[in-house]
Enzyme design. Structure first.
Site, PDB file in Angstrom:
ATOM      1  N   ALA A   1      -4.454  -2.239   2.601  1.00 43.22           N
ATOM      2  CA  ALA A   1      -4.428  -3.381   3.010  1.00 43.22           C
ATOM      3  C   ALA A   1      -3.299  -3.749   3.818  1.00 43.22           C
ATOM      4  CB  ALA A   1      -4.901  -4.460   2.127  1.00 43.22           C
TER       5      ALA A   1
ATOM      6  N   GLY B   1      -6.624   1.265   0.555  1.00 42.60           N
ATOM      7  CA  GLY B   1      -7.661   0.901   1.729  1.00 42.60           C
ATOM      8  C   GLY B   1      -7.602   2.040   2.829  1.00 42.60           C
TER       9      GLY B   1
ATOM     10  N   GLU C   1      -9.402   4.531   1.114  1.00 45.69           N
ATOM     11  CA  GLU C   1     -10.843   4.264   1.330  1.00 45.69           C
ATOM     12  C   GLU C   1     -11.761   4.578   2.484  1.00 45.69           C
ATOM     13  OE1 GLU C   1     -10.157   0.384  -0.654  1.00 45.69           O
ATOM     14  OE2 GLU C   1     -11.487   1.039  -2.334  1.00 45.69           O
TER      15      GLU C   1
ATOM     16  N   GLU D   1      -3.913  -0.229  -6.344  1.00 47.97           N
ATOM     17  CA  GLU D   1      -4.620  -1.614  -6.470  1.00 47.97           C
ATOM     18  C   GLU D   1      -4.440  -2.070  -7.814  1.00 47.97           C
ATOM     19  OE1 GLU D   1      -6.231   0.780  -5.022  1.00 47.97           O
ATOM     20  OE2 GLU D   1      -6.856  -0.167  -2.891  1.00 47.97           O
TER      21      GLU D   1
END
Ligand code: NAI
Length: 697
Positions: A61, A102, A105, A125
């Site tokens: 992110a 992310g 992901e 995270e």
């Protein structure tokens, strides 16, 4: 553009380009979606590659969008991953250098993943008190197996791509690409262009042969490690859910847990600390592009407790250090202590022998100031007496080259007075390290009236190099941290006057989450230090109220662990604090002289008085401009004073209690005749914020 689109033959290449680490901010996500649509619309394109420009595939992110609506704007990471999974043409994630959060992901939504060797792979995270909320807890176990994935998710630690690729049965990487990366990627993309059906991670099974037993065992381990943080156990719950639910249900489960963590106080505190650390290095009136001076050689004056620890920081960072003392014996002692510290690390396997040798080779010593003429930075850590500091700084002014930075490690003296011992006060700054200086993260950078901006910018840069959290403090007695702790210590004393035992106070504060209560702390640091400061205070501020208990303790010679007795008794060679009859008797007798009857004080009141005293003093510090922002104060307390990390520091804690509630409590404390009513008048800034319903942060 935050992602570029190019076509090489029949392969469309979407390159994330959002420096520094291709964070998946809104604009980047949008550009990837546009790239996918362009590739789908181009009949000549038979395969699609997603990769990253510069030094990462993607770090995850975009932290600049944290806590902003942009973070959730469409296409969200979830939607983007769905787009990838629905792509009619094969998508290959071409991963190099860094793939985290992310970013990983996103890659797990692609049909194929290839990686360069040496890539750092992580779902970090949990370090911000969260869990991977973009499907990571559901997809990673499907490609790496439950145990490896769970380890990575619960620890957040990076693992090298080639190690993962070597795991039997893994499906994370289809290939490790050696040699020319993009040539290898394009060749691979062409090789899968016609493959159908396209493989999806979501379709893979997710099972553990002994699921129930394994998760029970893992849960016990994780609970023990996580202590006050809920995220690690929640990560585990999500991975377990991946083994027990249909894929879509697992995603919903993950989403719900993610949101709960995001709203919870622990993640809020960790994110506050994460941003607070970055914010601390920014000084409001010192532009980020301020030129820095080059620091290639460091001098340290005084090879005592602090001088030795300070030197180690620079040796660890590969910067040569010359230590100066008055006598050879003092130098020998200092060097021996440094050696002993390093050797202990070598013994524990924490430091390799060759690293140790390299570090020691960077250390030299001298008895002569003339040997410091080439130093770019000199840090003084001699006795805490103005007369001694004066001699040292006059000598430094005489020998040091123009532009050298002259720093003092003083903990109580006025940096402006010290700087005026030189003809270059603009080059003088305070660098207040904490003991043990080679271990403690905090560095208070004390900005004198004359300290120049480039000196500050340089010291902030040096702090980063030696891995310290640097916080700028203006000149005042005790700077930020010790000025606040003095109020906390005074409250601890009043609590004894009123009927508490040292162990009761320590227990309450430790239950709140401090690493150590005030009395165990005093015994560790040496009660004589506070005594010396108080003696000065009695002269300077005769109307300031103190409990007499700490002085009485010192009069008994009970300085703490170093004398084998303090607020507690100690068995030689051990550090366990044993309640002391001598101290309890001393307290009893002292209370009789105060009149009144000792009362039972609740843990809530103990914690409230101690923590709110920090907050009230901090509000004064903010108002006077000694600290430039509330988060700086939180960083001082998190990194230098053992304030519980999951509470985010005294200011964030105060915000969460509510400043109005805090002020009400302070009014109650002010009515207690054995306390200091004047101190409990809320600082004007605190009163104002409370009245307006605002917060510090
Ligand atoms: P220390 O007593 O362990 O070491 C001081 C050293 O300076 C001694 O080895 C002494 O021989 C040497 N020294 C004294 N005068 C000198 C001179 N004129 N030239 C060269 N060397 C000289 O003291 P410590 O604890 O290391 O403290 C040093 C400074 O650091 C003080 O200003 C103290 O306030 C500050 N400080 C101490 C902390 C602590 O926890 N000990 C924490 C933060 C700051």
């Amino acid at each position: 553009m935050t992602a570029e689109y190019q076509v090489h033959g029949n392969v469309a290449v979407i390159t994330l380009n959002n420096p520094p680490v291709n964070g998946l901010g809104f604009a980047t996500r949008q550009a990837v979606a546009q790239g996918l649509e362009a590739a789908w619309g181009d009949a000549a394109v038979t395969a699609i590659v997603i990769t990253g420009a510069g030094k990462a595939f993607s770090g995850g992110a975009d932290i600049r969008e944290f806590n902003s609506p942009k973070m959730l704007a469409e296409p969200s990471l979830h939607s983007l991953v769905r787009m990838l999974e629905a792509s009619p043409k094969p998508v290959v994630a071409a991963i190099h250098t860094v793939v985290m959060g992310g970013g990983l992901e996103l890659a797990l939504g692609c049909h194929y993943r290839v990686a360069a060797p040496g890539t750092q792979v992580a779902l970090p995270e949990v370090k911000l008190g969260l869990l991977p909320g973009g499907g990571g807890t559901q997809r990673l176990p499907r490609v790496l197996g439950v145990e490896t994935a769970l380890n990575m998710i619960v620890t957040g630690e990076p693992v090298k791509s080639e190690l993962l690729a070597a795991l039997p049965g893994q499906l994370l990487f289809a290939k490790i690409i050696e040699g020319d990366f993009m040539a290898g990627v394009l060749a691979y993309a062409n090789s899968v262009a016609a493959a159908r059906p396209l493989p999806l991670v979501r379709d893979l099974p997710c099972k553990h042969p002994n699921g129930d037993a394994y998760f029970q065992f893992a849960r016990n381990m994780v609970k023990g490690m996580a202590k006050n943080f809920p995220a690690p156990v929640q990560c585990l719950d999500c991975v377990e859910a991946a083994t027990k639910n249909k894929f879509e249900d697992g995603l919903v489960f993950e989403r719900e847990r993610f949101i709960a963590l995001m709203m919870g106080p622990e993640s809020r505190a960790l994110r506050h600390a994460f941003f607070g650390e970055r914010a601390a290095s920014k000084i409001p009136d010192v532009p980020e592009d301020t030129p820095k001076r080059e620091i290639k050689a460091v001098g340290v004056i005084g090879a005592g407790t602090m001088g030795g620890g300070i030197s180690m920081n620079f040796l660890n960072a590969g910067i040569p250090v010359k230590m100066l003392e008055m006598k050879q014996e003092a130098l020998d002692r200092g060097v021996a202590t440094i050696k002993k510290n390093y050797e202990a690390q070598v013994k524990k396997g924490k430091l390799k022998q060759d690293k140790y040798d390299q570090r020691m080779a960077l250390l030299t010593t001298t008895l002569s100031y003339d040997d410091l003429k080439d130093a770019d930075l000199v840090i003084e850590a001699v006795f805490e007496e103005m007369g001694v500091k004066e001699k040292v700084f006059k000598e430094l002014d005489r020998v040091c080259k123009p532009g050298a930075i002259l720093a003092s490690n003083t903990s109580t003296l006025d940096v402006d007075v010290i700087s005026n011992f030189t003809k270059r006060p603009q080059d003088v700054v305070g660098t207040h390290f904490f003991s043990p200086a080679n271990v403690m993260k905090l560095l208070e950078v004390v900005r004198g009236k004359a300290t120049s901006k480039d000196v500050l910018a340089t010291i902030m840069g040096v702090a980063k190099k030696i891995k310290k959290t640097a916080v700028v403090s203006g000149v005042c007695d005790g700077f930020i941290g010790n000025r606040m702790i003095e109020q906390y210590s005074r409250q601890a004393g009043f609590l004894l006057d009123e009927g508490c035992t040292p162990q009761q106070v320590d227990k309450a504060v430790e239950k709140f989450g401090f690493a150590m209560g005030p009395f165990r702390m005093g015994d560790l640091a040496g009660n004589d230090i506070g005594w010396a400061i108080r003696k000065r205070r009695y002269q300077e501020k005769p109307d300031m109220k103190y409990s007499a208990t700490a002085d009485k303790l010192c009069e008994l010679g009970r300085y703490g662990q170093k004398t084998g007795a303090g607020w507690y008794d100690y068995i030689p060679g051990k550090r366990d604090a044993i309640p002391s009859d001598v101290v309890l008797k001393m307290l009893d007798e002292h209370r009789k002289t105060l009149g009144g009857t000792p009362r039972k004080i609740s843990d809530d009141e103990i914690v409230g008085r101690l923590v709110y005293s920090l907050v009230n003093e901090a509000a004064h510090i903010l108002e006077e401009g000694i600290a430039s922002k509330a988060s700086d104060i939180d960083m001082v307390y998190l990194t230098g004073y053992g304030f519980p990390l999951w509470r985010g520091g005294p200011m964030l804690y105060a915000d969460q209690v509510g400043l109005f509630n805090l002020v009400q409590a302070m009014k109650r404390f002010a009515q207690n005749p054995l306390d200091d009513a004047k101190f409990w008048q809320p600082a004007p800034l605190l009163a104002k914020l409370a009245a307006e319903g605002k917060t510090f942060n």
